[in-house]
Design a protein around this motif. Sequence first.
Motif, short mmCIF file in Angstrom:
data_model
loop_
_atom_site.label_atom_id
_atom_site.label_comp_id
_atom_site.label_asym_id
_atom_site.label_seq_id
_atom_site.Cartn_x
_atom_site.Cartn_y
_atom_site.Cartn_z
N PRO A 69 0.80 -1.23 0.00
CA PRO A 69 0.00 0.00 0.00
C PRO A 69 0.83 1.28 0.00
CG PRO A 69 -0.95 -1.60 1.50
CD PRO A 69 0.38 -2.16 1.07
N TYR A 70 2.10 1.19 0.44
CA TYR A 70 2.94 2.38 0.50
C TYR A 70 4.07 2.38 -0.52
CZ TYR A 70 0.44 3.13 4.87
OH TYR A 70 -0.54 3.31 5.81
N LEU A 71 4.28 1.30 -1.21
CA LEU A 71 5.19 1.27 -2.35
C LEU A 71 4.31 1.01 -3.57
CD1 LEU A 71 8.12 1.43 -3.36
CD2 LEU A 71 8.26 -1.05 -3.11
N THR A 89 -2.33 7.94 -5.66
CA THR A 89 -3.22 9.08 -5.48
C THR A 89 -3.04 10.14 -6.55
OG1 THR A 89 -1.58 10.20 -4.10
CG2 THR A 89 -3.21 8.80 -2.97
N GLY A 90 -1.93 10.10 -7.26
CA GLY A 90 -1.60 11.15 -8.22
C GLY A 90 -0.49 12.05 -7.75
N TRP A 193 9.18 10.57 -2.40
CA TRP A 193 8.79 9.19 -2.07
C TRP A 193 8.64 8.98 -0.57
CZ3 TRP A 193 8.86 4.62 -5.38
CH2 TRP A 193 9.01 4.91 -6.74
N ALA A 194 9.20 9.89 0.24
CA ALA A 194 9.30 9.65 1.68
C ALA A 194 8.12 10.17 2.49
CB ALA A 194 10.59 10.26 2.23
N HIS A 195 7.27 11.01 1.89
CA HIS A 195 6.19 11.62 2.68
C HIS A 195 5.18 12.26 1.73
CE1 HIS A 195 4.22 13.99 5.88
NE2 HIS A 195 4.82 13.18 6.74
N ASP A 230 -2.45 9.46 2.22
CA ASP A 230 -2.38 8.01 2.02
C ASP A 230 -0.95 7.48 1.92
OD1 ASP A 230 -5.03 6.50 1.79
OD2 ASP A 230 -5.43 8.31 0.64
N MET A 231 0.04 8.34 2.03
CA MET A 231 1.43 7.88 2.07
C MET A 231 1.86 7.72 3.52
SD MET A 231 3.21 10.12 -0.99
CE MET A 231 4.70 9.09 -1.04
#
Length: 713
Positions: A69-71, A89-90, A193-195, A230-231
């Motif tokens: 879900p996060y990658l 999410t875009g 990519w981190a937040h 969502d990240m």
Amino acid sequence: MGELGRHRKTSGGMSRRNILRAGSIAGLSAAAVPVLGGTAFAQPGRGQNRLSTFEPIRPPATPLAVRSPYLSTWLASDSLPGTWPSFWTGRTTAMTGIVRIDGVPYVFMGAPAVDAAPVSQGMSQISLVTTATRSTFTLTGGGVELVVTFLSPIEPGDLRRQSAPLSYLSMRASSADGKAHAVSVYIDVSAEWAHGDSGTKVGWASASTSGVRSLTVTPSAPSVLAENGDMASWGTVVWSTPERSGLTWQIGEDQVVRAAAVQAGKLAGTTDPNQPRAIGDHWPVLGLNLDFGRVSAATDPFVVSIGHVRQPAMRYLGAPLQPLWTSYWPSWQDMVAAFHTDFVAASGRASTLDNKVTADARAVGGDKYAALCALAVRQAYGGTELVVRDGKPWAFLKEISSDGNVSTVDVTYPGMPIFLYLDPQRLGLLLAPLLDYAENGGWPKDYAEHDLGSHYPDAAGHNDGQEEDMPVEESANMLIMTAGYLARLTAADAKTFAAAHYPILKRWADYLVGNALDPGLQNQTDDFTGWIAHSVNLALKGIVGVGAMSRISTAAQNAADATHYLSTARDYIGQWATMGQDGAHLRLAYDQPNTWSQKYNGYPDQLLGLGLISSTVADHEAAWYLAHRNQYGVPLDLRHSYTKTDWELWTAAWQHRNAAIRDALITDVYNFANTTPNRVPFTDWYDTLSGRQQGFQARPVIGGVFALLTLPR
């Protein structure tokens, strides 16, 4: 848009990057047309994009690194050069690729502007091939062919390998004109990519461990087990490659690092000391560069991995749970090293899986069905992740892009077919926490829970009973999934599992005996259509759920219960057919004449071999659906023109012996996916007239595409 003109402002005071942020999730197609200016490279040509071929489908959005879900990073356009990759999410999760050929730079990925060293052109994309595990882009420019492959491994039954939250990117160069060329390849990922918030401060580092160079970026003040957009708001992004001759690296401002690669074909091996700082403050990137030297024949691949490692991964009823990979490796560095050592073997296993999915799907549904299955695999798996609880593996699922709930039962249920087909063990691991919560966690009701927590990754439960109740829906879902899972175990293992959970399963079955034949006013999985009383389709699900309990009882070697539940289901289905009949088809609700709906809940009757629905009823429904098709499928019911991708293929599976409706539904969904203007990860809710996304994207329910592959052949 993306990173173009980072230091410029529009007349409205909004950076071009922020224009993209302001767009809606459903409007991701805007990302496919970069705003170019200043020193940005010329778009690889709208004409060039038309030259690209797509096999076996033009994805609405192409999976790049999709592992959890996060990658979950995608390409929301046709062309790798000219568009920023993005989170589902875009939100831009920038990846840049620049190849330097005989001293001339060409962009092959992303849409960077390099002020100090302009890049005037992008490579031409020739093709995109999508398989179950890979997205492979072939590009040309400067006399060189570059093959760029994103591989997110799917490892059915291999918990060790499947637990690694890592994905591969490989690049292979060769001469396209018969001449030798000097080639170096530069790639980076940004701190985005981190937040989910570019105002968040992050720090970074570089280290070499076990022969692997890893560049990392981490929020400096992480919010553990929290999300932003969502990240994940905690954890570390890991960008790694094996050490080798010609490899250089650098961490720093995007303009500085990319300019070094463009000008010199190598990086300084330095880390920007100005940290921590905000993601949007001079946009730090993790850069890697490989000098291939003179290239004629195809090179060995330049293999990089991207990962997102988090500890803990989840929380269940207040207790933190570690990711399952921690059971196999003492550190993420060891995991990453093993991941790279495994690349060649992993590629071979991926090819075997790709070929299996294609061959099996083609055999039951043709080329278009095979294309849909290939597109669905990574998305379905990427909505789940593996954790360890009390020394045992569990799996959780995120209800991506809708409510964000933890392990929603009626999201797990439509995605069930892919796991029944490829990986029954995974389905068992998804069922484990759902059963545990009902048995031991304090769930207060006699029917099955809707989910394990209001928002991922906190499985806090609903001990107060306050949740989105779907009593018949979720109880039947749990029984059907359990029966499907048991059918794929040995008799001994099925008996053990069924006996261990028999009391809760029987409680749910008895609830259905009292409520399934004619459900009162209840919510159901298609909750966007509203609550409904006397639903014919919901009643069908509940009756099949009662029949599923007969299979569970048989597995538990309780013959009396098996007979009781099967006879009850048979009695109910006869009444159901009579009460639901409206001429030559079935109604939407018992009390609503001149109505109809798609009875996708006929599929589990076929799946479990119950034989409840008569062939006459099935044939009448098939004829009705054929007469009420729109351009992109059969609506869910007469009230709206929208449908759901998963249910279209469930209906095709229910009607698998009727080639006309089966093939029509497959063709309609394929045509939708292949042509929809909404460039988002495979949606499961779209309009059958316009082919436009109605809502939802990237959800694991897309595993329902595999329903045809779960039936006996």
